[in-house]
Design an enzyme around this catalytic site. Structure first.
Site, PDB file in Angstrom:
ATOM      1  N   ASN A 191     157.072  66.819  11.795  1.00  0.00           N
ATOM      2  CA  ASN A 191     156.779  67.874  12.669  1.00  0.00           C
ATOM      3  C   ASN A 191     155.182  67.785  12.904  1.00  0.00           C
ATOM      4  O   ASN A 191     154.622  68.193  13.931  1.00  0.00           O
ATOM      5  CB  ASN A 191     157.213  69.154  12.235  1.00  0.00           C
ATOM      6  CG  ASN A 191     158.729  69.500  12.323  1.00  0.00           C
ATOM      7  OD1 ASN A 191     159.025  69.529  13.306  1.00  0.00           O
ATOM      8  ND2 ASN A 191     159.480  68.984  11.257  1.00  0.00           N
ATOM      9  N   HIS A 221     148.248  64.952   4.275  1.00  0.00           N
ATOM     10  CA  HIS A 221     148.174  64.633   5.713  1.00  0.00           C
ATOM     11  C   HIS A 221     146.784  64.269   6.353  1.00  0.00           C
ATOM     12  O   HIS A 221     145.922  65.098   5.765  1.00  0.00           O
ATOM     13  CB  HIS A 221     148.560  66.008   6.764  1.00  0.00           C
ATOM     14  CG  HIS A 221     149.712  66.666   6.115  1.00  0.00           C
ATOM     15  ND1 HIS A 221     150.919  65.973   6.670  1.00  0.00           N
ATOM     16  CD2 HIS A 221     150.181  67.675   5.473  1.00  0.00           C
ATOM     17  CE1 HIS A 221     151.993  66.890   6.196  1.00  0.00           C
ATOM     18  NE2 HIS A 221     151.476  67.702   5.258  1.00  0.00           N
TER      19      HIS A 221
HETATM   20  N1  LIG Z   1     155.619  72.295  11.658  1.00  0.00           N
HETATM   21  C1  LIG Z   1     155.466  72.116  10.329  1.00  0.00           C
HETATM   22  O1  LIG Z   1     154.307  71.607   9.738  1.00  0.00           O
HETATM   23  C2  LIG Z   1     156.747  71.989   9.497  1.00  0.00           C
HETATM   24  C3  LIG Z   1     157.992  72.196  10.121  1.00  0.00           C
HETATM   25  N2  LIG Z   1     159.078  72.264   9.389  1.00  0.00           N
HETATM   26  C4  LIG Z   1     160.519  72.345  10.047  1.00  0.00           C
HETATM   27  O2  LIG Z   1     161.219  73.584   9.579  1.00  0.00           O
HETATM   28  C5  LIG Z   1     162.451  73.479   9.292  1.00  0.00           C
HETATM   29  C6  LIG Z   1     162.741  74.527   8.344  1.00  0.00           C
HETATM   30  O3  LIG Z   1     162.193  73.882   7.025  1.00  0.00           O
HETATM   31  P1  LIG Z   1     162.773  74.768   5.606  1.00  0.00           P
HETATM   32  O4  LIG Z   1     162.952  76.115   5.752  1.00  0.00           O
HETATM   33  O5  LIG Z   1     161.955  74.158   4.603  1.00  0.00           O
HETATM   34  O6  LIG Z   1     164.172  73.941   5.693  1.00  0.00           O
HETATM   35  P2  LIG Z   1     165.527  74.282   4.719  1.00  0.00           P
HETATM   36  O7  LIG Z   1     166.484  73.343   5.007  1.00  0.00           O
HETATM   37  O8  LIG Z   1     165.028  74.907   3.496  1.00  0.00           O
HETATM   38  O9  LIG Z   1     165.992  75.936   5.526  1.00  0.00           O
HETATM   39  C7  LIG Z   1     166.400  75.384   6.973  1.00  0.00           C
HETATM   40  C8  LIG Z   1     167.296  76.688   7.156  1.00  0.00           C
HETATM   41  O10 LIG Z   1     167.579  76.961   8.726  1.00  0.00           O
HETATM   42  C9  LIG Z   1     169.022  76.956   8.926  1.00  0.00           C
HETATM   43  N3  LIG Z   1     169.401  76.370  10.173  1.00  0.00           N
HETATM   44  C10 LIG Z   1     169.397  75.151  10.275  1.00  0.00           C
HETATM   45  N4  LIG Z   1     169.821  74.865  11.656  1.00  0.00           N
HETATM   46  C11 LIG Z   1     169.990  76.152  12.206  1.00  0.00           C
HETATM   47  C12 LIG Z   1     170.271  76.274  13.485  1.00  0.00           C
HETATM   48  N5  LIG Z   1     170.544  75.545  14.560  1.00  0.00           N
HETATM   49  N6  LIG Z   1     170.361  77.920  13.601  1.00  0.00           N
HETATM   50  C13 LIG Z   1     170.166  78.731  12.578  1.00  0.00           C
HETATM   51  N7  LIG Z   1     169.915  78.262  11.572  1.00  0.00           N
HETATM   52  C14 LIG Z   1     169.614  76.865  11.312  1.00  0.00           C
HETATM   53  C15 LIG Z   1     169.795  76.488   7.726  1.00  0.00           C
HETATM   54  O11 LIG Z   1     171.080  76.951   7.477  1.00  0.00           O
HETATM   55  C16 LIG Z   1     168.574  76.828   6.551  1.00  0.00           C
HETATM   56  O12 LIG Z   1     168.925  78.382   6.387  1.00  0.00           O
HETATM   57  C17 LIG Z   1     162.636  71.947   9.111  1.00  0.00           C
HETATM   58  O13 LIG Z   1     163.687  71.614   9.236  1.00  0.00           O
HETATM   59  C18 LIG Z   1     161.416  71.426   9.714  1.00  0.00           C
HETATM   60  O14 LIG Z   1     161.809  70.911  10.985  1.00  0.00           O
HETATM   61  C19 LIG Z   1     158.990  72.102   7.874  1.00  0.00           C
HETATM   62  C20 LIG Z   1     157.836  71.965   7.340  1.00  0.00           C
HETATM   63  C21 LIG Z   1     156.697  71.692   8.052  1.00  0.00           C
HETATM   64  O1  LIG Z   2     155.588  70.434   5.053  1.00  0.00           O
HETATM   65  C1  LIG Z   2     154.915  69.579   5.511  1.00  0.00           C
HETATM   66  O2  LIG Z   2     154.004  69.055   4.690  1.00  0.00           O
HETATM   67  C2  LIG Z   2     155.074  68.610   6.598  1.00  0.00           C
HETATM   68  C3  LIG Z   2     156.507  68.346   7.019  1.00  0.00           C
HETATM   69  O3  LIG Z   2     157.249  68.600   6.284  1.00  0.00           O
HETATM   70  C4  LIG Z   2     156.499  67.897   8.407  1.00  0.00           C
HETATM   71  O4  LIG Z   2     155.271  67.355   8.997  1.00  0.00           O
HETATM   72  O5  LIG Z   2     157.808  68.225   8.864  1.00  0.00           O
END
Ligand SMILES: NC(=O)C1=CN([C@@H]2O[C@H](COP(=O)(O)OP(=O)(O)OC[C@H]3O[C@@H](n4cnc5c(N)ncnc54)[C@H](O)[C@@H]3O)[C@@H](O)[C@H]2O)C=CC1
Ligand SMILES: O=C([O-])CC(=O)C(=O)O
Length: 268
Positions: A191, A221
């Site tokens: 992301n 990063h």
């Molecule tokens: N912009 C950034 O820097 C970052 C973005 N992310 C994004 O954030 C997302 C979530 O991260 P985490 O909380 O660590 O993941 P996680 O896997 O721990 O939690 C995801 C949660 O969202 C729920 N979920 C999945 N799809 C859904 C939907 N369509 N509708 C409702 N709930 C849904 C799951 O059931 C779970 O509760 C990642 O998949 C990633 O795409 C993660 C890390 C960094």
């Molecule tokens: O949380 C982070 O370090 C970054 C990450 O997962 C992402 O870019 O999707």
């Protein structure tokens, strides 16, 4: 007080609930998850946010929220964020890589325009997105992004098909290409690559490398950008969340900051 619906209740969602708990300006009253009948989730939410309820969909009728915060994953953008924008509800978006899907960025923009509201793409685990987006106005020549995570953070990704992540003892480059392809192939790990690209030269002109690196314990990063403004070089080493080693703790702080800023008269 802002009435907020949170989408997703995983590592980020749980961390954010903990940080905003007791904040008199923010009331997260609904958390949207795929299976709201899940007893373990209900119990976890009862402890994390006693006043909140689980739901399968965002309420978009008369009781719609003041603000939505997405911390769920790529699928949530089409499923929940776009319909909410169309109904005029502003949205904070953390799964920025979803915009690598053909046409999704245009649909998101069109929905926000129709609803007379805004989607705010959050920087998440990375910093200096403000500087990069400002530098773009003067003209950027090159933007490169390198993401490095410990091998275990690449479990459940296409990297697993190519190498035994438990046996990696040297840094291995698992991807080189555009930010669009990175975000598409690694929806939970790239992301930041998409965010750097959208702030800078775009998804197709931003070069990305991703590494599984046993020498790092944190999610690293690195951005290298140059243009009319000068040069920007940034390395961040983000501590991974215990609940999800793919995700850096800063992501939680970033979401909580955006939520609290949404209720403040002066923001920083
Ligand atoms: N912009 C950034 O820097 C970052 C973005 N992310 C994004 O954030 C997302 C979530 O991260 P985490 O909380 O660590 O993941 P996680 O896997 O721990 O939690 C995801 C949660 O969202 C729920 N979920 C999945 N799809 C859904 C939907 N369509 N509708 C409702 N709930 C849904 C799951 O059931 C779970 O509760 C990642 O998949 C990633 O795409 C993660 C890390 C960094
Ligand atoms: O949380 C982070 O370090 C970054 C990450 O997962 C992402 O870019 O999707």
């Amino acid at each position: 007080m802002k009435r907020v619906t949170m989408i997703g209740f995983g590592a980020i969602g749980a961390g954010v609930l903990e940080l905003v708990r007791g904040n008199p300006e923010i009331a997260i009253d609904t958390v949207v998850v795929p299976d709201p009948a899940d007893a373990a989730l209900r119990e976890a939410l009862r402890r994390a946010a006693p006043g909140a309820k689980l739901a399968a969909e965002v309420e978009l009728g008369a009781g719609r929220p003041d603000l939505i915060v997405e911390c769920a994953g790529h699928s949530a953008i089409g499923q929940h964020v776009i319909p909410a924008l169309e109904r005029g509800v502003p949205c904070l978006v953390i799964s920025v890589g979803a915009l690598s899907e053909d046409g999704l960025a245009e649909r998101l923009e069109e929905a926000a325009r129709r609803g007379g509201t805004q989607a705010q793409l959050l920087p998440g685990a990375i910093g200096a997105i403000d500087a990069l987006a400002a530098a773009r106005l003067g003209g950027l020549e090159e933007v490169r992004y390198v993401g490095r995570k410990p091998p275990q953070a690449w479990k459940g990704t296409p990297a697993e098909a190519e190498l035994d992540l438990d046996m990696v003892d040297e840094p291995v480059r698992i991807f080189v290409g555009t930010a669009r392809e990175a975000a598409h192939r690694f929806p939970k790990n790239a992301n930041v690559a998409a965010t750097v690209a959208l702030a800078g030269l775009g998804l197709d002109a931003t070069r990305v490398e991703l590494w599984a690196d046993p020498r790092v314990e944190e999610n690293q990063h690195h951005i290298d950008a140059q243009g009319a403004f000068g040069r920007l070089e940034l390395t961040m080493s983000g501590k991974p969340l215990r609940a999800n080693p793919k995700t850096s703790a800063l992501t939680v702080f970033c979401v909580a900051r955006a939520l609290t800023n949404s209720a403040h008269a002066i923001t920083i």
